[in-house]
Motif scaffolding. Structure first.
Motif, PDB file in Angstrom:
ATOM      1  N   ASP A   1       0.815  -1.178   0.153  1.00  0.00           N
ATOM      2  CA  ASP A   1      -0.204   0.279   0.075  1.00  0.00           C
ATOM      3  C   ASP A   1       1.005   1.673  -0.022  1.00  0.00           C
ATOM      4  O   ASP A   1       1.241   2.102   1.325  1.00  0.00           O
ATOM      5  CB  ASP A   1      -0.817  -0.109   0.850  1.00  0.00           C
ATOM      6  CG  ASP A   1      -1.710   1.102   1.081  1.00  0.00           C
ATOM      7  OD1 ASP A   1      -1.822   2.065   0.173  1.00  0.00           O
ATOM      8  OD2 ASP A   1      -2.876   1.204   2.047  1.00  0.00           O
ATOM      9  N   SER A   2       1.247   1.738  -1.551  1.00  0.00           N
ATOM     10  CA  SER A   2       2.105   2.885  -1.590  1.00  0.00           C
ATOM     11  C   SER A   2       1.931   3.627  -1.029  1.00  0.00           C
ATOM     12  O   SER A   2       2.583   4.720  -0.569  1.00  0.00           O
ATOM     13  CB  SER A   2       3.276   3.032  -2.563  1.00  0.00           C
ATOM     14  OG  SER A   2       2.229   2.748  -3.324  1.00  0.00           O
ATOM     15  N   ARG A   3       0.632   4.247  -0.770  1.00  0.00           N
ATOM     16  CA  ARG A   3      -0.138   5.664  -0.535  1.00  0.00           C
ATOM     17  C   ARG A   3      -0.756   5.539   0.611  1.00  0.00           C
ATOM     18  O   ARG A   3      -1.718   6.231   0.603  1.00  0.00           O
ATOM     19  CB  ARG A   3      -1.104   5.710  -1.327  1.00  0.00           C
ATOM     20  CG  ARG A   3      -0.057   5.668  -3.135  1.00  0.00           C
ATOM     21  CD  ARG A   3      -1.550   6.942  -3.890  1.00  0.00           C
ATOM     22  NE  ARG A   3      -2.250   7.734  -3.571  1.00  0.00           N
ATOM     23  CZ  ARG A   3      -3.286   7.797  -4.067  1.00  0.00           C
ATOM     24  NH1 ARG A   3      -3.978   6.951  -4.353  1.00  0.00           N
ATOM     25  NH2 ARG A   3      -3.918   9.129  -3.701  1.00  0.00           N
ATOM     26  N   PHE A   4      -0.570   4.604   1.498  1.00  0.00           N
ATOM     27  CA  PHE A   4      -0.507   4.503   2.834  1.00  0.00           C
ATOM     28  C   PHE A   4      -1.046   5.395   3.662  1.00  0.00           C
ATOM     29  O   PHE A   4      -1.753   6.216   3.999  1.00  0.00           O
ATOM     30  CB  PHE A   4      -0.436   3.683   3.991  1.00  0.00           C
ATOM     31  CG  PHE A   4      -0.443   3.186   5.141  1.00  0.00           C
ATOM     32  CD1 PHE A   4      -1.489   2.270   5.513  1.00  0.00           C
ATOM     33  CD2 PHE A   4       0.008   3.602   6.312  1.00  0.00           C
ATOM     34  CE1 PHE A   4      -2.366   2.548   6.233  1.00  0.00           C
ATOM     35  CE2 PHE A   4       0.154   3.004   7.185  1.00  0.00           C
ATOM     36  CZ  PHE A   4      -1.356   2.414   7.538  1.00  0.00           C
ATOM     37  N   CYS A   5       0.422   6.312   4.020  1.00  0.00           N
ATOM     38  CA  CYS A   5      -0.290   7.906   4.603  1.00  0.00           C
ATOM     39  C   CYS A   5      -1.066   8.813   3.616  1.00  0.00           C
ATOM     40  O   CYS A   5      -0.565  10.285   4.532  1.00  0.00           O
ATOM     41  CB  CYS A   5       1.639   8.309   4.654  1.00  0.00           C
ATOM     42  SG  CYS A   5       2.866   7.223   5.688  1.00  0.00           S
ATOM     43  N   GLU A   6      -1.519   8.581   2.866  1.00  0.00           N
ATOM     44  CA  GLU A   6      -1.808   9.845   2.119  1.00  0.00           C
ATOM     45  C   GLU A   6      -3.536   9.542   1.401  1.00  0.00           C
ATOM     46  O   GLU A   6      -4.900  10.453   2.167  1.00  0.00           O
ATOM     47  CB  GLU A   6      -1.521   9.503   0.438  1.00  0.00           C
ATOM     48  CG  GLU A   6      -0.177   9.524   0.324  1.00  0.00           C
ATOM     49  CD  GLU A   6       0.622  10.451  -1.354  1.00  0.00           C
ATOM     50  OE1 GLU A   6      -0.298   9.836  -2.291  1.00  0.00           O
ATOM     51  OE2 GLU A   6       1.166   9.822  -1.097  1.00  0.00           O
ATOM     52  N   HIS A   7      -4.134   8.460   1.667  1.00  0.00           N
ATOM     53  CA  HIS A   7      -4.887   8.117   1.827  1.00  0.00           C
ATOM     54  C   HIS A   7      -6.334   7.672   2.496  1.00  0.00           C
ATOM     55  O   HIS A   7      -5.778   7.950   3.876  1.00  0.00           O
ATOM     56  CB  HIS A   7      -5.532   6.119   1.054  1.00  0.00           C
ATOM     57  CG  HIS A   7      -5.115   5.439   1.415  1.00  0.00           C
ATOM     58  ND1 HIS A   7      -5.499   5.119   2.561  1.00  0.00           N
ATOM     59  CD2 HIS A   7      -4.258   4.597   0.728  1.00  0.00           C
ATOM     60  CE1 HIS A   7      -5.071   4.186   3.033  1.00  0.00           C
ATOM     61  NE2 HIS A   7      -4.011   3.617   1.692  1.00  0.00           N
ATOM     62  N   ASN A   8      -7.179   7.645   2.954  1.00  0.00           N
ATOM     63  CA  ASN A   8      -8.039   7.335   4.108  1.00  0.00           C
ATOM     64  C   ASN A   8      -8.642   6.524   4.363  1.00  0.00           C
ATOM     65  O   ASN A   8      -9.943   6.361   5.185  1.00  0.00           O
ATOM     66  CB  ASN A   8      -9.363   9.072   4.210  1.00  0.00           C
ATOM     67  CG  ASN A   8     -10.483   8.404   3.058  1.00  0.00           C
ATOM     68  OD1 ASN A   8      -9.635   7.869   1.909  1.00  0.00           O
ATOM     69  ND2 ASN A   8     -11.333   9.259   2.851  1.00  0.00           N
ATOM     70  N   GLY A   9      -8.028   5.164   4.262  1.00  0.00           N
ATOM     71  CA  GLY A   9      -8.193   4.020   3.832  1.00  0.00           C
ATOM     72  C   GLY A   9      -8.771   3.530   3.127  1.00  0.00           C
ATOM     73  O   GLY A   9      -8.469   2.291   2.798  1.00  0.00           O
ATOM     74  N   VAL A  10      -9.073   3.938   2.078  1.00  0.00           N
ATOM     75  CA  VAL A  10      -9.062   3.149   0.260  1.00  0.00           C
ATOM     76  C   VAL A  10      -8.482   4.121  -0.471  1.00  0.00           C
ATOM     77  O   VAL A  10      -8.989   5.546  -0.585  1.00  0.00           O
ATOM     78  CB  VAL A  10     -10.584   3.603   0.568  1.00  0.00           C
ATOM     79  CG1 VAL A  10     -10.939   3.142  -1.172  1.00  0.00           C
ATOM     80  CG2 VAL A  10     -11.627   2.658   1.374  1.00  0.00           C
ATOM     81  N   ASP A  11      -8.192   3.528  -0.877  1.00  0.00           N
ATOM     82  CA  ASP A  11      -7.570   4.309  -2.424  1.00  0.00           C
ATOM     83  C   ASP A  11      -8.280   4.407  -3.448  1.00  0.00           C
ATOM     84  O   ASP A  11      -7.688   3.331  -4.686  1.00  0.00           O
ATOM     85  CB  ASP A  11      -5.833   3.650  -3.230  1.00  0.00           C
ATOM     86  CG  ASP A  11      -5.437   3.812  -4.087  1.00  0.00           C
ATOM     87  OD1 ASP A  11      -6.087   4.837  -4.563  1.00  0.00           O
ATOM     88  OD2 ASP A  11      -3.745   3.947  -3.735  1.00  0.00           O
ATOM     89  N   TRP A  12      -9.270   5.434  -3.611  1.00  0.00           N
ATOM     90  CA  TRP A  12     -10.166   4.604  -4.212  1.00  0.00           C
ATOM     91  C   TRP A  12      -9.623   4.633  -6.186  1.00  0.00           C
ATOM     92  O   TRP A  12     -10.002   4.506  -6.614  1.00  0.00           O
ATOM     93  CB  TRP A  12     -11.128   6.209  -5.085  1.00  0.00           C
ATOM     94  CG  TRP A  12     -11.968   6.817  -3.554  1.00  0.00           C
ATOM     95  CD1 TRP A  12     -11.361   7.627  -2.476  1.00  0.00           C
ATOM     96  CD2 TRP A  12     -13.397   5.368  -2.968  1.00  0.00           C
ATOM     97  NE1 TRP A  12     -12.118   6.998  -1.096  1.00  0.00           N
ATOM     98  CE2 TRP A  12     -13.565   5.875  -1.853  1.00  0.00           C
ATOM     99  CE3 TRP A  12     -13.553   4.686  -3.485  1.00  0.00           C
ATOM    100  CZ2 TRP A  12     -13.644   5.270  -0.532  1.00  0.00           C
ATOM    101  CZ3 TRP A  12     -14.450   4.039  -2.896  1.00  0.00           C
ATOM    102  CH2 TRP A  12     -14.433   4.789  -1.027  1.00  0.00           C
ATOM    103  N   ASP A  13      -8.530   5.639  -6.497  1.00  0.00           N
ATOM    104  CA  ASP A  13      -8.224   5.129  -8.043  1.00  0.00           C
ATOM    105  C   ASP A  13      -7.671   3.859  -8.115  1.00  0.00           C
ATOM    106  O   ASP A  13      -7.967   3.040  -9.468  1.00  0.00           O
ATOM    107  CB  ASP A  13      -6.991   6.187  -8.095  1.00  0.00           C
ATOM    108  CG  ASP A  13      -7.810   7.391  -8.121  1.00  0.00           C
ATOM    109  OD1 ASP A  13      -8.673   7.620  -8.681  1.00  0.00           O
ATOM    110  OD2 ASP A  13      -7.031   8.557  -8.182  1.00  0.00           O
ATOM    111  N   ALA A  14      -6.838   3.242  -7.286  1.00  0.00           N
ATOM    112  CA  ALA A  14      -6.458   1.422  -7.254  1.00  0.00           C
ATOM    113  C   ALA A  14      -7.640   1.378  -7.065  1.00  0.00           C
ATOM    114  O   ALA A  14      -7.744  -0.398  -8.197  1.00  0.00           O
ATOM    115  CB  ALA A  14      -5.098   1.721  -6.123  1.00  0.00           C
ATOM    116  N   LEU A  15      -8.469   1.365  -6.490  1.00  0.00           N
ATOM    117  CA  LEU A  15      -9.981   0.350  -6.438  1.00  0.00           C
ATOM    118  C   LEU A  15     -10.631  -0.215  -7.462  1.00  0.00           C
ATOM    119  O   LEU A  15     -11.014  -0.417  -8.282  1.00  0.00           O
ATOM    120  CB  LEU A  15     -10.449   0.873  -5.346  1.00  0.00           C
ATOM    121  CG  LEU A  15     -11.626  -0.410  -4.429  1.00  0.00           C
ATOM    122  CD1 LEU A  15     -11.858  -1.455  -4.450  1.00  0.00           C
ATOM    123  CD2 LEU A  15     -12.797   0.803  -3.236  1.00  0.00           C
TER     124      LEU A  15
END
Length: 228
Positions: free
Chosen positions: A75-89
């Motif tokens: 989860d490379s964007r762990f520090c940036e998202h709010n629990g869900v990486d919407w773009d990747a999902l």
């Protein structure tokens, strides 16, 4: 009993079970601030009288290399998202097959949600349930606590759960003493922990871990959310 009454009773029972589950998620999420969390896989093993190896340790008692390796790999964007990486999902859902979205769609909070409150098999239903739980946990927990919980409930072998048990089993040392190579091998075992042995990695596993070590160096500046 008429069909209509049976249907109404069935709907009421279903709604009751849903509300019970929602309440369990809400209160256990708060309880796990103070009590070491237990995954559904661990509960399943205890209920079937199978052994569980797990020693809960704080994030301060784990080598910084391991959360860095897991963040970089999972989860490379762990520090940036709010629990869900919407773009990747969305990208993964578009490419999903009939069995449902793959592991690549899951952030660490979504994997924590699955491990604590859901079941392991792939499905759109499970993925849909993961999302609100992950958003809730990310709201009430800090990123450090999220990582700490993940590293203490992740499965690293048959009956082996958490970083401390994995470090002891595979490297005969405490999790706080893991080096970058060992951390990368553990992180790359996570997608298939029952088949990948970090202590005796196959060539493919070893190559993935080596690539991950290079990426870890580049990712290190973007892990401020894990600092005390």
């Amino acid at each position: 009993m008429t069909a209509g009454r049976f249907l109404r009773r069935f709907v009421k029972i279903g709604l009751g079970l849903v509300l019970l589950w929602v309440g369990a998620v809400f209160w256990l999420g708060l309880l796990y601030w103070a009590v070491p969390p237990v995954s559904t896989l661990m509960l399943g093993r205890w209920l079937t009288l199978q052994p569980v190896e797990r020693t809960f340790v704080s994030l301060d008692e784990i080598s910084p290399s391991l959360p860095l390796a897991v963040l970089t790999a999972e989860d490379s964007r762990f520090c940036e998202h709010n629990g869900v990486d919407w773009d990747a999902l969305w990208d993964v859902v578009e490419a999903a097959d009939g069995d449902g979205p793959a592991r690549g769609a899951s952030t660490l909070p979504m994997q924590v949600a699955k491990n604590l409150f859901l079941w392991p098999s792939r499905s759109y239903i499970r993925k849909g349930l993961e999302i609100p739980v992950a958003l809730y946990l990310d709201l009430i927990w800090s990123k450090r606590q999220m990582m700490e919980v993940y590293l203490n409930i992740a499965e690293w072998g048959d009956g082996v759960f958490g970083a401390e048990a994995a470090a002891q089993k595979y490297f005969r040392k405490s999790a706080r003493n893991l080096n970058a190579r060992e951390a990368a091998l553990l992180a790359r075992a996570l997608p298939n922990p029952l088949a990948r042995n970090p202590a005796r990695p196959r060539p493919g596993h070893r190559a993935l871990a080596g690539q991950l070590q290079v990426r870890m160096v580049r990712a290190a500046p973007f892990t401020d959310c894990l600092k005390p």
